[in-house]
Write a protein that holds these residues in place. Structure first.
Motif, PDB file in Angstrom:
ATOM      1  N   SER A  75      -0.410   7.952   5.067  1.00  0.00           N
ATOM      2  CA  SER A  75      -0.149   6.394   3.609  1.00  0.00           C
ATOM      3  C   SER A  75       0.755   5.778   4.210  1.00  0.00           C
ATOM      4  O   SER A  75       2.008   6.627   4.255  1.00  0.00           O
ATOM      5  CB  SER A  75       0.140   6.970   2.257  1.00  0.00           C
ATOM      6  OG  SER A  75      -0.188   5.770   1.889  1.00  0.00           O
ATOM      7  N   PRO A  76       1.806   4.451   4.239  1.00  0.00           N
ATOM      8  CA  PRO A  76       2.742   3.969   4.465  1.00  0.00           C
ATOM      9  C   PRO A  76       3.904   4.338   3.471  1.00  0.00           C
ATOM     10  O   PRO A  76       4.766   4.191   2.887  1.00  0.00           O
ATOM     11  CB  PRO A  76       3.055   2.416   4.577  1.00  0.00           C
ATOM     12  CG  PRO A  76       1.803   2.065   3.557  1.00  0.00           C
ATOM     13  CD  PRO A  76       0.145   3.527   4.558  1.00  0.00           C
ATOM     14  N   HIS A  77       2.461   4.412   2.049  1.00  0.00           N
ATOM     15  CA  HIS A  77       3.551   4.728   1.000  1.00  0.00           C
ATOM     16  C   HIS A  77       3.641   6.108   0.625  1.00  0.00           C
ATOM     17  O   HIS A  77       3.563   6.527  -0.840  1.00  0.00           O
ATOM     18  CB  HIS A  77       3.012   4.348  -0.118  1.00  0.00           C
ATOM     19  CG  HIS A  77       2.154   2.344   0.102  1.00  0.00           C
ATOM     20  ND1 HIS A  77       3.428   1.729  -0.297  1.00  0.00           N
ATOM     21  CD2 HIS A  77       0.635   2.144  -0.042  1.00  0.00           C
ATOM     22  CE1 HIS A  77       2.401   0.719   0.523  1.00  0.00           C
ATOM     23  NE2 HIS A  77       1.941   1.025   0.580  1.00  0.00           N
ATOM     24  N   TYR A 108     -11.164   7.866   1.365  1.00  0.00           N
ATOM     25  CA  TYR A 108      -9.884   8.152   0.405  1.00  0.00           C
ATOM     26  C   TYR A 108      -8.486   7.358   0.657  1.00  0.00           C
ATOM     27  O   TYR A 108      -7.305   6.625   0.144  1.00  0.00           O
ATOM     28  CB  TYR A 108      -8.724  10.006   0.457  1.00  0.00           C
ATOM     29  CG  TYR A 108      -9.624  10.938  -0.145  1.00  0.00           C
ATOM     30  CD1 TYR A 108     -10.155  10.693  -2.029  1.00  0.00           C
ATOM     31  CD2 TYR A 108     -10.488  11.946   0.681  1.00  0.00           C
ATOM     32  CE1 TYR A 108     -10.802  11.966  -2.024  1.00  0.00           C
ATOM     33  CE2 TYR A 108     -10.943  12.972  -0.064  1.00  0.00           C
ATOM     34  CZ  TYR A 108     -10.890  12.525  -1.745  1.00  0.00           C
ATOM     35  OH  TYR A 108     -11.738  14.107  -2.026  1.00  0.00           O
ATOM     36  N   THR A 109      -8.298   6.762   2.116  1.00  0.00           N
ATOM     37  CA  THR A 109      -7.248   6.212   2.822  1.00  0.00           C
ATOM     38  C   THR A 109      -7.169   4.224   1.677  1.00  0.00           C
ATOM     39  O   THR A 109      -6.853   4.254   1.492  1.00  0.00           O
ATOM     40  CB  THR A 109      -7.677   5.834   4.105  1.00  0.00           C
ATOM     41  OG1 THR A 109      -6.824   7.257   4.607  1.00  0.00           O
ATOM     42  CG2 THR A 109      -6.426   4.590   4.443  1.00  0.00           C
ATOM     43  N   ALA A 110      -8.332   4.180   2.314  1.00  0.00           N
ATOM     44  CA  ALA A 110      -9.044   2.700   1.085  1.00  0.00           C
ATOM     45  C   ALA A 110      -8.478   2.850  -0.139  1.00  0.00           C
ATOM     46  O   ALA A 110      -8.605   1.952  -0.768  1.00  0.00           O
ATOM     47  CB  ALA A 110     -10.594   2.550   1.950  1.00  0.00           C
ATOM     48  N   ALA A 111      -8.555   4.028  -0.762  1.00  0.00           N
ATOM     49  CA  ALA A 111      -8.619   3.999  -2.386  1.00  0.00           C
ATOM     50  C   ALA A 111      -7.255   3.751  -2.713  1.00  0.00           C
ATOM     51  O   ALA A 111      -6.715   3.148  -3.195  1.00  0.00           O
ATOM     52  CB  ALA A 111      -9.811   5.447  -2.860  1.00  0.00           C
ATOM     53  N   ILE A 112      -6.393   4.795  -1.575  1.00  0.00           N
ATOM     54  CA  ILE A 112      -5.009   4.400  -2.104  1.00  0.00           C
ATOM     55  C   ILE A 112      -4.739   3.007  -2.074  1.00  0.00           C
ATOM     56  O   ILE A 112      -3.498   2.710  -2.937  1.00  0.00           O
ATOM     57  CB  ILE A 112      -4.147   5.806  -0.608  1.00  0.00           C
ATOM     58  CG1 ILE A 112      -4.440   7.429  -2.018  1.00  0.00           C
ATOM     59  CG2 ILE A 112      -2.984   5.481  -0.875  1.00  0.00           C
ATOM     60  CD1 ILE A 112      -4.137   8.512   0.254  1.00  0.00           C
TER      61      ILE A 112
END
Length: 216
Positions: free
Chosen positions: A33-35, A203-207
């Protein structure tokens, strides 16, 4: 230091194979994630089956006794998650020890006191699902904890007492209050729940969704 802008709470059990796979996928999604620098992962405990014996046995015989299946059927029950683990590059021993997980979960809470609870559970997962026959031995648990900076005498004290048993129960009750019926159970930003194991992409989409909703 500024507080993390996104907290991800995860409930898991050391014995849970889907928790093992799910934690790896979630950690991968966070790292990508970029975050990532502004995301905090928190581990909570959930004991799937308090009635698992405290004596060490092996997973095939445990499943035969628990579910009344044949040895071949017991082995077949492991195949779906073993296949998923292999696809993610995770070791997964079909022949591995099994024992009541309360001691390990209590140690996760000790790990949380030292800021390494999630890493401690990950190390336990790796030992157990990697097929380490001594995964439940106190010396093994001490060694894994020491590598994370937890003093050996604190680990042995927890193992010799009932410390953190109330914390394990409190974690369980908190998850039930949020609607959990099993693990893994993941909550992003205290508002977005994911029951069960998701793919790394999910999980990536949820984040991304949680970040957008929380931070605009």
């Amino acid at each position: 230091m500024a507080s993390p802008r996104l907290t991800i709470d995860v409930w898991a059990d050391v014995l849970c194979p889907w928790c093992y796979v799910g934690e790896h996928r979630l950690s991968t999604a966070v790292a990508r994630s970029p975050h990532a620098a502004d995301i905090e992962l928190k581990i909570h405990t959930w004991q799937l089956d308090p009635n698992v014996p405290t004596e060490v046995s092996w997973i095939p015989e445990y499943r035969v006794a628990k579910f009344g299946v044949t040895p071949d059927q017991a082995r077949a029950m492991e195949i779906p998650v073993a296949t998923q683990a292999a696809a993610d590059g995770l070791p997964y021993a079909l022949e591995r020890p099994v024992r009541n997980s309360l001691d390990m979960l209590r140690l996760v809470h000790l790990g949380n006191q030292h800021g390494v609870g999630r890493q401690y559970m990950s190390a336990m997962h790796a030992a157990l699902f990697g097929g380490n026959s001594d995964a439940f031995e106190h010396d093994t648990l001490v060694r894994l904890g020491e590598k994370l900076g937890i003093p050996a005498d604190e680990i042995r004290d927890v193992l010799a007492t009932g410390r953190y048993a109330d914390a394990v129960q409190a974690d369980h009750d908190a998850a039930v209050a949020l609607g959990a019926r099993g693990v893994p159970f993941t909550v992003l930003g205290e508002r977005f729940g994911i029951p069960g194991t998701a793919s790394t992409h999910q999980y990536t989409a949820a984040i991304d969704q949680a970040w957008e909703q929380i931070n605009g």
